[in-house]
Design a protein around this motif. Structure first.
Motif, PDB file in Angstrom:
ATOM      1  N   MET A  53      44.547  38.069 -49.172  1.00 32.92           N
ATOM      2  CA  MET A  53      43.559  39.036 -49.649  1.00 32.92           C
ATOM      3  C   MET A  53      42.261  38.909 -48.861  1.00 32.92           C
ATOM      4  SD  MET A  53      44.468  38.878 -53.660  1.00 32.92           S
ATOM      5  CE  MET A  53      42.941  39.466 -54.315  1.00 32.92           C
ATOM      6  N   HIS A  54      41.872  37.634 -48.596  1.00 29.74           N
ATOM      7  CA  HIS A  54      40.635  37.414 -47.848  1.00 29.74           C
ATOM      8  C   HIS A  54      40.751  38.011 -46.444  1.00 29.74           C
ATOM      9  CE1 HIS A  54      36.982  35.308 -46.663  1.00 29.74           C
ATOM     10  NE2 HIS A  54      37.583  35.080 -45.516  1.00 29.74           N
ATOM     11  N   LEU A  55      41.880  37.742 -45.789  1.00 27.11           N
ATOM     12  CA  LEU A  55      42.054  38.229 -44.416  1.00 27.11           C
ATOM     13  C   LEU A  55      42.010  39.750 -44.382  1.00 27.11           C
ATOM     14  CD1 LEU A  55      44.776  35.896 -42.903  1.00 27.11           C
ATOM     15  CD2 LEU A  55      42.372  36.062 -42.292  1.00 27.11           C
ATOM     16  N   ILE A  56      42.676  40.380 -45.334  1.00 23.46           N
ATOM     17  CA  ILE A  56      42.725  41.845 -45.289  1.00 23.46           C
ATOM     18  C   ILE A  56      41.354  42.444 -45.615  1.00 23.46           C
ATOM     19  CG2 ILE A  56      43.716  43.847 -46.481  1.00 23.46           C
ATOM     20  CD1 ILE A  56      46.375  42.406 -46.317  1.00 23.46           C
ATOM     21  N   ALA A 109      52.611  36.057 -50.601  1.00 19.55           N
ATOM     22  CA  ALA A 109      52.666  36.819 -51.850  1.00 19.55           C
ATOM     23  C   ALA A 109      51.556  37.861 -51.867  1.00 19.55           C
ATOM     24  CB  ALA A 109      52.521  35.887 -53.038  1.00 19.55           C
ATOM     25  N   GLU A 110      51.741  38.909 -52.639  1.00 23.83           N
ATOM     26  CA  GLU A 110      50.796  40.026 -52.692  1.00 23.83           C
ATOM     27  C   GLU A 110      49.406  39.553 -53.121  1.00 23.83           C
ATOM     28  OE1 GLU A 110      49.925  43.643 -51.774  1.00 23.83           O
ATOM     29  OE2 GLU A 110      52.001  43.030 -51.596  1.00 23.83           O
ATOM     30  N   ASP A 111      49.333  38.552 -54.035  1.00 21.90           N
ATOM     31  CA  ASP A 111      48.042  38.116 -54.567  1.00 21.90           C
ATOM     32  C   ASP A 111      47.589  36.799 -53.947  1.00 21.90           C
ATOM     33  OD1 ASP A 111      50.105  36.775 -55.683  1.00 21.90           O
ATOM     34  OD2 ASP A 111      49.263  36.713 -57.724  1.00 21.90           O
ATOM     35  N   ASN A 112      48.194  36.426 -52.816  1.00 22.22           N
ATOM     36  CA  ASN A 112      47.786  35.200 -52.122  1.00 22.22           C
ATOM     37  C   ASN A 112      46.311  35.299 -51.714  1.00 22.22           C
ATOM     38  OD1 ASN A 112      47.258  33.422 -49.863  1.00 22.22           O
ATOM     39  ND2 ASN A 112      49.443  32.983 -49.899  1.00 22.22           N
ATOM     40  N   ALA A 113      45.529  34.253 -52.026  1.00 18.91           N
ATOM     41  CA  ALA A 113      44.083  34.321 -51.784  1.00 18.91           C
ATOM     42  C   ALA A 113      43.791  34.504 -50.300  1.00 18.91           C
ATOM     43  CB  ALA A 113      43.413  33.052 -52.309  1.00 18.91           C
TER      44      ALA A 113
END
Lengths: 336, 434
Positions: B401-404, B394-398
């Motif tokens: 987001m951390h990986l990116i 999902a777009e807001d998956n923690a």
């Protein structure tokens, strides 16, 4: 002249911080010196091994805290420490299997091993930044002080306060326990003796049936433990930031070389020599001098020999002096 | 494949990669990669002198590069006359006294007879000299730093053409290398590594904290340039006419013109240094160096002074790094001491030398271009790979987001893995020594 207040001020700003810092350096330098003694190369990845072990401990500490587990007045990180050591040991053994063992087999020059350790340093540094990020992390909890400056003043009626942070006391106690256990292990157990034999004379040790791979494995396990403990203590006392741990490499190496590379006792002495010089050179002596000297002689300036930004220069200068005058270190080390 | 064929082929591959960047991304990016590639190649050439020729392990390249950067400020910035009047002389006097103290200490140590008296006398001279140095020096520093701290607050430079900074950068780096080499060479090989690591950190600390010297972390911006400014070119009608005849708009044409100008300057330096290095490698001196590297004991038995030769080549290699550092600061036209990271300026150069082929000058040059190209391109590629990898989330998956967010740290990991793989499976590098 007021020697009592002068001594209290000195203890508060110089002696206690330097003892805590010295213990952390000594634990770090012991790791470097053991690797040097057994595997015969300078491990540049040591600072980042410390960072990795600390990071594992920090993550487990946060997990414990989220579950509501605490260690009473002591920091939760101490509970998480064994798990952190286990994670660090696993990674370190993996790097030995994957990287260093090959160079041992082909009997590569020590400088090639140093280079490989540089690559390991990169990878560990990258992993740490990748997982926890490059920023400052605080993970200390529990009681902050054993004695605060205010309490001390009330207790003694002196005008100078003496603060003893709980992390400083924990550092010292842990360091003493760890060092005692290490020396007992090296001197009394069979494995420890075989490690010393291997370090003293590799061929003779092989001849008497010591399994080199086992010695190396035990060394890495001990080093992982020492590095993680040193890193966690440093992080509790100050804070955890990956780049600071990389920079610690210089004072740690200075400690190990000043003491004599390959000599565990020297590493401890070296750690305290470096820590005390660093703190004493960068401390502003105005307060202490004000108590000791007669009023007319009281200094106007800070009486600070060097700004704290140059604390690395202190360990470096001591390193150069030792290299110039006594390349084998204060205690007899292996290398020339 | 024979080396004679492999060398031009690999260089053609790197050239094709840069041209492809120009075609696919933009010619400005391509020229930027080329310019930094040229500088990296010079740094790699310097390190190859030390490691490839003589087997000396220098992990303080960052410090020598930073000294080169300092040289550009000293040479090219206009002098701050008010600051000189306020305390310039006092600072110089203080520094001279500090240097005199050290020299006196060394001379006394060498001349006095052995014994306890010698130690006491030398210590007394050093302590007294230090106290004097601080009283004279500190007053000068605070006076200089008080002069208009928002825009100057430092002594300024000599106001000379910035190209003169390139040789001076080499001289400064050589001086630092002499100090390190004198103490650490002749001891175990690891000691040089630790000493260089230390001097690099200290040089950066000095540059960050001594505001009177080069403004510290306040940075010196707007260094003079050896080439015209883009704005002036755009206003030049002749230039605009030439640009439009080539089918370019004046803005793009002017940026390309300046970047190409730097490329030409850097190429001249690289070619000169490369020819010198090749001549050195194939001279009796180069053979002696390699003989020392391969067997110190045998070379010493042949009457070669190993420590002196090591000192010589260590200084030469560091000077080359200093020249490259001055060139880089010229290209950036600003000195930012906070930007010097050991990873970027020491270890990346090492990867270049090892991957290119230590002991082979052309190999180091190739490694310089290739690894710089990868260094620039790994980050977008890594980001793209991580986005692809996590596209199912999902777009807001923690975790996503951390990986990116952490994609920037991919570089460290990649460089470490590249170094280890080359060291293990192809220790001679892409272009082996022989």
């Amino acid at each position: 002249m007021d020697f009592l207040n002068a001594f209290v001020a000195l203890s508060n700003f110089v002696l206690i911080p330097a003892i805590a810092y010295g213990s952390q350096l000594a634990l770090g330098a012991l790791g470097v010196t053991l690797i040097y003694g057994i595997l015969r190369f300078s491990n540049f990845a040591h600072g980042d091994t410390m960072a990795f072990g600390t990071m594992a401990t920090v993550l487990i500490t946060w997990w414990f805290q989220s579950m509501g587990i605490s260690f009473g007045p002591l920091p939760t990180a101490l509970l998480a420490l064994p798990f952190g050591i286990a994670v660090c040991a696993a990674l370190v053994l993996l790097t030995d299997r994957g990287i260093y063992r090959f160079y041992r087999r082909v009997k590569a020059k020590p400088i090639i091993l140093v280079m490989a350790s540089l690559g390991v340093m990169f990878i560990m540094n990258g992993l740490v930044r990748f997982i926890i990020g490059p920023d400052d992390q605080r993970f200390a909890d529990g009681a902050r002080f054993i004695v605060t400056a205010g309490e001390f003043k009330k207790m003694t009626g002196l005008s100078e306060g003496l603060a003893l942070k709980s992390t400083q006391a924990i550092t010292l106690v842990t360091a003493i326990v760890v060092v005692a256990a290490l020396f007992w292990f090296l001197n009394k157990t069979r494995t420890g003796k075989s490690m010393r034999a291997y370090s003293d004379n590799e061929d003779l040790a092989l001849l008497s049936g010591i399994n080199p791979e086992r010695v190396v494995m035990v060394t890495w396990l001990i080093v992982a433990g020492l590095a993680t403990i040193a890193g966690v203590l440093y992080g509790l006392d100050k804070s955890f930031k990956p780049f600071t741990y990389f920079q610690l490499l210089l004072p740690i190496f200075a400690s190990a070389i000043v003491g004599g590379l390959g000599n565990p006792l020297g590493a401890i002495a070296g750690g305290f020599v470096i820590a005390f010089s660093e703190v004493m050179v960068t401390y502003a002596w105005k307060k202490v001098a004000g108590y000791i000297l007669p009023e007319a002689w009281a200094p106007d300036g800070l009486v600070q020999l060097m700004s704290t930004d140059y604390k690395f220069a202190v360990s470096f200068a001591i390193l150069l002096i030792v290299l110039l005058f006594k390349p084998t270190g204060l205690f007899k080390g292996k290398s020339v | 494949m024979s080396t004679s064929l492999k060398t031009p082929l690999l260089f053609a591959v790197v050239a094709a990669m840069i041209v492809a960047t120009g075609q696919l991304q933009s010619w400005n990016t391509a020229l930027q990669i080329l310019n930094f590639g040229l500088i990296s190649a010079i740094m790699a050439l310097g390190v190859n002198l030390q490691w490839g020729f003589a087997g000396l392990f220098n992990v303080g390249i960052m410090g020598f590069v930073a000294l080169g950067g300092l040289a550009t400020v000293i040479v090219s910035m206009p002098p701050t006359t008010d600051a000189w009047a306020a305390g310039g002389g006092r600072i110089l006097l203080g520094l001279a006294m500090g240097a005199a103290t050290i020299v006196a200490g060394i001379l006394l140590w060498a001349r006095l007879p052995r014994g306890r008296m010698r130690g006491l006398v030398v210590a007394a001279v050093l302590v007294l000299g230090f106290a004097l140095f601080r009283t004279v020096f500190d007053g000068g520093v605070s006076a200089v730093e008080a002069v208009n701290p928002a825009s100057t607050g430092y002594l300024g430079g000599l106001g000379l053409p910035i190209l003169l900074a390139w040789p001076l950068g080499g001289v400064l780096a050589a001086g630092a290398a002499w100090i390190i080499g004198k103490t650490a060479l002749g001891l175990r090989s690891d000691y040089l590594a630790i000493a260089t690591l230390g001097i690099a950190e200290i040089i950066i600390a000095v540059m960050k904290n001594e505001d009177w010297l080069a403004r510290g972390v306040k940075n010196v911006i707007g260094l003079p340039r050896p080439l015209p400014y883009e704005v002036d070119l755009q206003q030049d009608p002749g230039f605009a006419a030439t640009a439009s005849s080539l089918g370019l708009d004046p803005v793009t044409a002017s940026t390309l013109y300046v970047k190409l100008g730097y490329s030409a300057l850097f190429t001249v330096v690289l070619v000169i240094l490369l020819i010198l290095a090749q001549r050195a490698l194939h001279s009796p001196w180069g053979r002696m160096m390699r003989a020392i590297r391969d067997n110190e004991v045998a070379a010493e038995a042949m009457g070669k002074d190993v420590t002196r030769r090591h000192l010589q080549i260590f200084i030469l290699g560091s000077a080359v790094c200093g020249i490259a550092g001055a060139m880089m600061t010229t290209l950036d036209s600003q000195l930012t001491p906070g930007a010097y990271q050991p990873l970027r300026f020491t270890f990346l150069i090492w990867v270049m030398v090892i991957v290119g082929g230590s002991g082979n000058n052309l190999g180091s040059v190739l490694g310089g271009f290739l690894i710089w190209f990868l260094w620039v391109q790994v980050e977008p590629v890594g980001l793209w790979a991580l986005e692809l990898l996590t596209s199912g989330m999902a777009e807001d998956n923690a975790l996503r987001m951390h990986l990116i967010d952490s994609a920037a740290h991919m570089r460290l990991l990649t460089m470490g893995i590249v170094l280890l793989l080359v060291l293990r499976f192809s220790p001679k590098g892409l272009l082996p020594e022989k």
